[in-house]
Motif scaffolding. Structure first.
Motif, mmCIF file in Angstrom:
data_model
loop_
_atom_site.group_PDB
_atom_site.id
_atom_site.type_symbol
_atom_site.label_atom_id
_atom_site.label_comp_id
_atom_site.label_asym_id
_atom_site.label_seq_id
_atom_site.Cartn_x
_atom_site.Cartn_y
_atom_site.Cartn_z
ATOM 1 N N LEU A 82 45.107 45.030 44.039
ATOM 2 C CA LEU A 82 44.564 43.737 44.456
ATOM 3 C C LEU A 82 45.246 42.579 43.740
ATOM 4 O O LEU A 82 45.258 41.455 44.232
ATOM 5 C CB LEU A 82 43.056 43.691 44.175
ATOM 6 C CG LEU A 82 42.213 44.691 44.961
ATOM 7 C CD1 LEU A 82 40.824 44.809 44.363
ATOM 8 C CD2 LEU A 82 42.131 44.278 46.431
ATOM 9 N N ASP A 83 45.806 42.855 42.571
ATOM 10 C CA ASP A 83 46.496 41.831 41.796
ATOM 11 C C ASP A 83 47.640 42.519 41.048
ATOM 12 O O ASP A 83 47.403 43.493 40.326
ATOM 13 C CB ASP A 83 45.538 41.159 40.817
ATOM 14 C CG ASP A 83 46.191 40.037 40.037
ATOM 15 O OD1 ASP A 83 47.144 39.418 40.551
ATOM 16 O OD2 ASP A 83 45.755 39.774 38.892
ATOM 17 N N ASP B 234 37.774 42.387 45.744
ATOM 18 C CA ASP B 234 38.290 43.067 46.925
ATOM 19 C C ASP B 234 37.751 42.375 48.177
ATOM 20 O O ASP B 234 36.561 42.068 48.271
ATOM 21 C CB ASP B 234 37.828 44.530 46.878
ATOM 22 C CG ASP B 234 38.359 45.372 48.032
ATOM 23 O OD1 ASP B 234 39.125 44.859 48.865
ATOM 24 O OD2 ASP B 234 37.974 46.552 48.095
ATOM 25 N N LEU B 235 38.617 42.150 49.146
ATOM 26 C CA LEU B 235 38.202 41.494 50.389
ATOM 27 C C LEU B 235 37.085 42.270 51.076
ATOM 28 O O LEU B 235 36.238 41.682 51.751
ATOM 29 C CB LEU B 235 39.406 41.359 51.328
ATOM 30 C CG LEU B 235 39.157 40.674 52.676
ATOM 31 C CD1 LEU B 235 38.691 39.240 52.478
ATOM 32 C CD2 LEU B 235 40.420 40.718 53.539
ATOM 33 N N PHE C 57 42.000 49.718 42.540
ATOM 34 C CA PHE C 57 41.136 50.892 42.481
ATOM 35 C C PHE C 57 41.860 52.125 43.028
ATOM 36 O O PHE C 57 42.769 52.020 43.853
ATOM 37 C CB PHE C 57 39.830 50.656 43.238
ATOM 38 C CG PHE C 57 40.007 50.253 44.693
ATOM 39 C CD1 PHE C 57 39.979 51.206 45.706
ATOM 40 C CD2 PHE C 57 40.184 48.921 45.041
ATOM 41 C CE1 PHE C 57 40.143 50.833 47.034
ATOM 42 C CE2 PHE C 57 40.341 48.536 46.379
ATOM 43 C CZ PHE C 57 40.319 49.495 47.375
ATOM 44 N N CYS C 58 41.431 53.280 42.538
ATOM 45 C CA CYS C 58 42.032 54.556 42.929
ATOM 46 C C CYS C 58 41.598 54.943 44.341
ATOM 47 O O CYS C 58 40.439 54.770 44.715
ATOM 48 C CB CYS C 58 41.627 55.653 41.959
ATOM 49 S SG CYS C 58 42.085 55.329 40.248
ATOM 50 N N HIS D 287 33.444 49.170 42.224
ATOM 51 C CA HIS D 287 33.538 48.008 43.111
ATOM 52 C C HIS D 287 34.486 47.012 42.442
ATOM 53 O O HIS D 287 34.191 46.513 41.356
ATOM 54 C CB HIS D 287 32.171 47.365 43.357
ATOM 55 C CG HIS D 287 31.244 48.230 44.146
ATOM 56 N ND1 HIS D 287 30.371 49.116 43.555
ATOM 57 C CD2 HIS D 287 31.060 48.354 45.483
ATOM 58 C CE1 HIS D 287 29.683 49.735 44.489
ATOM 59 N NE2 HIS D 287 30.079 49.300 45.665
ATOM 60 N N ALA D 288 35.612 46.761 43.077
ATOM 61 C CA ALA D 288 36.661 45.933 42.473
ATOM 62 C C ALA D 288 36.298 44.461 42.544
ATOM 63 O O ALA D 288 36.544 43.779 43.549
ATOM 64 C CB ALA D 288 37.996 46.197 43.153
ATOM 65 N N ALA D 289 35.701 43.977 41.467
ATOM 66 C CA ALA D 289 35.339 42.566 41.365
ATOM 67 C C ALA D 289 35.406 42.158 39.906
ATOM 68 O O ALA D 289 34.853 42.842 39.043
ATOM 69 C CB ALA D 289 33.939 42.323 41.932
#
Length: 302
Positions: free
Chosen positions: A90-91, A40-41, A100-101, A32-34
């Motif tokens: 994301l950045d 992540d939106l 993320f992959c 989880h991209a945080a």
């Protein structure tokens, strides 16, 4: 809290507001991209973040690119992208991209120069290593080498597939949607490859990477790490049942594939390579450190 812009019929976009009730949930940050300043939106309705970003899909254009735990070349490699795989950024800075992959959602940092605009692959490498020729001629200079599992977009021209970077021989590739019939046979083709933590086949591979890429060649998407695989692959096998080809054996922090009822194929740090050896030998080697060396046995399609 920031939201997304939603266009209206007759005017400027309206601001969509997110409403969150209660505390943010604890998410597995591996998938989880945080991070402290950004998320992540897609997680906006799940957790609080100072800022959100919409993922931008990019393609890995290096033969292999490590996914790192931090934006520094000396950081630990947690996974690896192969040529043609998607990375959702994301950045992005001058040197690094965080995101993320696409194939498993694994989060981390990738060198910015290993990524380019999104590409729709038509073929994937099925040879252990495929030379990328400068011309449609086996005697022409070799520009690079692409690993098994690498993906690319190209057009068949005689005995070669022409792509933006050069030419791949037809014997070394297959249509990207062609699935392997025997995923264990795919795994066996990695025998002898060096053990590399975080590797998925570019110059090295680790235990869970071997399971992931082999099953992936057969069209089965599985998680990256052993604990996630133990929870999400196949069905449990009764402890009294005999083992068979394709059964997956889990140990503390390790995983391997049975090639028959007694033999385990695995990438491991003991031999520092992908090897095939008796399961009983592996269990005996782990017995001093673990009361129960085998923690799970699972079967695909069970």
């Amino acid at each position: 809290m920031k939201g997304t812009n939603t266009p209206t019929r007759n005017g400027p976009p309206e601001r969509t507001r997110f409403k969150l009730d209660g505390r943010s949930v604890a998410l597995d940050r591996r998938v989880h991209a945080a991070r402290g300043d950004l998320a992540d939106l897609a997680l906006a309705g799940t957790l609080f973040s100072a800022h959100y970003a919409r993922a931008v899909p990019l393609t890995c254009v290096a033969p292999g690119a490590p996914i790192l735990s931090a934006a520094a070349p000396t950081s630990e490699a947690v996974s690896e992208l192969l040529r043609g795989e998607t990375f959702h950024a994301l950045d992005v800075t001058t040197d690094w991209a965080w995101g993320f992959c696409g194939h498993d959602g694994y989060v981390g940092y990738v060198r910015r120069d290993a990524l380019d605009v999104e590409e729709q692959p038509t073929h994937r490498i099925i040879a252990g290593t495929a030379p990328l020729f400068n011309a449609a001629d086996i005697k022409s200079p070799i520009a690079d080498y692409w690993p098994r599992g690498a993906r690319f977009s190209g057009e068949v021209q005689g005995d070669f597939i022409a792509c933006a970077e050069g030419f791949i021989h037809l014997r070394h590739a297959a249509p990207v949607d062609q699935r392997a019939q025997d995923w264990v046979a795919v795994a066996e083709r990695y025998l002898g490859q060096p053990y590399v933590w975080g590797g998925r086949g570019h110059r090295g591979i680790d235990c869970s990477g071997l399971v992931q890429v082999a099953l992936g060649a057969a069209g089965m998407a599985v998680p990256r790490d052993t604990d996630l695989q133990c929870e999400g692959i196949g069905a449990p096998i009764d402890s009294k049942a005999g083992l068979q080809r394709g059964d997956i054996i889990f140990f503390p922090g390790h995983v391997g594939i049975m090639t028959d009822g007694k033999t385990l194929l695995h990438a491991n740090a003991h031999w520092m390579a992908v090897v095939s050896e008796p399961l009983a030998d592996v269990v005996a080697r782990l017995a001093d450190a673990h009361i129960e060396p085998i923690i799970a046995r699972r079967r695909i399609g069970a």
